[in-house]
Design an enzyme around this catalytic site. Structure first.
Site: not given
Ligand code: IFM
Length: 470
Positions: A78, A121, A166, A295, A297, A376
């Site tokens: 990606r 991005h 995002e 995504n 985290y 991600e």
């Protein structure tokens, strides 16, 4: 010894990067300036004055990097295209820029690696920011032209197209908090930016769909998994509602339900610009997609009653009128938990990924038959290389292992998850942190540009090759 977790056949194993974070060659072959170039050259905005001018020099080393991906058994890669490389002023096509992505695509396909392209991005051409940036509706129309341009060159070889990465960060970190490029702090402009990013996504999706019905089109969102400090406290529950609203439902609801949620509109009543949403906008934004990129985290625990130390952050939030996920407001305080933290000071909360995937499948994507891909997930740690550059990053390996376990749990709970992209392939330019924070499974020595796979990379190669974690 734990039982091996086997993933469904065809599960896609990959890794991700982004143009500004790795390419370098900032002024080469006609590339224009982007907002991150300007922002990082502004004193005090990026740690150590780092910029992406050279980064990982991927522009010149992509052949070596693709070979590395192949060595690591990656099935998909990606990456994002740089709008300012393809259209230096945001409008005029730069063939040399397109040629680079064409060469990269061929290299990937030659190695049997599926290219997964993200169009945006965060690196808006500076020329478009000078004309108003994302708060200007016109930027959405320029984005459609850019998408058409990239598709005209790569559409014959790339199936997976992500419009935006995002958009929450682009809008709220970029235009409300000023912690990302272009560094503005204006509440109504942040709301305008978020709407125009969604509009850009919708218009481009519908345009690409009409050009090519076979494409797999989607968007990637970052999600906040938030739990109340006290599940019985109405103030804490309301804090969860606000953060979930601003971070998650702000984007999910228009995309999947064709409407902004009433409670978000109410929270933002003092900053919502009149006339922002025009006829047809929500229909465009809710154009059906084929894939949702997730995504994830970390997660957080929030409370509705701010302690003393939260007051400074609360003042900052009040100044913009935006209750964000990173700035406490008078109604939201982040309550640190006694769990492991990464070098970003983010809490390690794999369970949040399971909950998130199950919820997304249940409430948004599942009913429409849309698969989820983790686009991600990964972690920065303070790596300590040995004299050869090798890093025994057991902490990162454990992080990824636990999050893959969380993905597997979500699959067992019925979520339709089809792939996982580890962030990131290479150590790279981590935005406002510059090169201080290393997310790569491959170490980059920025003096020599030498790449050295870390222990996590060797381990991930076995996972990708065997389709299981032990
Ligand atoms: O490096 C970023 C990436 O560009 C977007 N998602 C989060 C990553 C880690 O901060």
């Amino acid at each position: 010894m734990s039982t091996p977790k086997v993933f469904p056949e065809g599960f896609l194993w990959g890794s991700a990067t982004a143009s500004y974070q790795i390419e370098g060659a900032a002024r080469e072959d006609g590339r224009g300036c982007c907002i991150w170039g300007t922002y990082s050259r502004t004193p005090g905005m990026v740690r150590n004055g780092d910029t992406g001018a050279v980064a990982c020099d991927h522009y010149h080393r992509y052949v070596e990097d693709v070979a590395l991906m192949s060595d690591l058994n990656l099935q998909s890669y990606r990456f994002s295209t740089s709008w300012a490389r393809v259209m230096p002023d945001g409008r005029t096509v730069n063939q040399a820029g397109l040629d680079f992505y064409s060469r990269l695509t061929d290299e990937l396909l030659g190695r049997g690696i599926v290219p997964w392209l993200t169009l945006y991005h965060w690196d808006l051409p500076q020329a478009l920011e000078d004309e108003g940036g994302w708060p200007s509706r016109d930027t959405a129309y320029r984005f459609v032209e850019y998408a058409q341009t990239v598709h005209s060159t790569l559409g014959d070889r790339i199936s997976y197209w992500t419009t935006l990465n995002e958009p929450w960060c682009s809008a709220f970190l970029g235009y409300a908090e000023g912690r990302h490029a272009p560094g503005r702090t204006d509440g109504p402009d942040a709301v305008r930016a978020a709407h125009h990013l969604l509009l850009a996504h919708g218009l481009a999706t519908s345009d690409l769909r009409s050009r090519d019905a076979d494409l797999s089109l989607g968007i990637t969102l970052n999600f906040a998994d938030t739990t109340p400090a006290d599940p019985q406290d109405p103030g804490d529950l309301d804090a969860v509602r606000r953060i979930d609203g601003m971070s998650n439902r702000y984007f999910l609801d228009p995309l999947f339900r064709g409407a902004y949620a009433p409670d978000i509109l109410d929270d933002l009543r003092n900053v919502w610009p009149e006339g922002l949403v025009q006829d047809g906008d929500l229909e465009a934004i809710s154009t059906p997609i084929d894939v949702l990129g997730v995504n994830y985290y970390s997660g957080s625990t929030v409370s509705g009653s701010p302690p003393e130390e939260a007051h400074a952050a609360a003042d900052a939030a009040r100044a913009t009128g935006i209750p964000s996920a990173h700035v406490g407001s008078e109604h939201v305080t982040f309550v640190p938990q006694e769990v492991e933290h990464t070098a970003m000071d983010w809490e390690v909360r794999p369970r949040g990924l399971t909950d998130l995937l199950v919820r997304l499948h249940r409430d948004y994507t599942g009913p429409a038959g849309i698969p989820l891909y983790v686009t991600e997930n990964g972690a920065a740690y303070d790596d300590a290389p040995d004299e050869t550059g090798f890093v025994q990053d057991d902490d990162r390996l454990a992080y990824v292992h636990s999050h893959l376990g969380a993905v597997h749990d979500a699959l067992e709970a019925g979520a339709d998850v089809r792939g996982y992209f580890l962030w990131s392939l290479l150590d790279n330019f981590e935005w406002a942190y510059g090169y201080d924070k290393r997310f790569g499974i491959v170490r980059v020595d920025y003096d020599t540009q030498q790449r050295t796979p870390k222990a996590s990379a060797r381990w991930y190669a076995t996972v990708a090759g065997s389709n299981r974690i032990d």
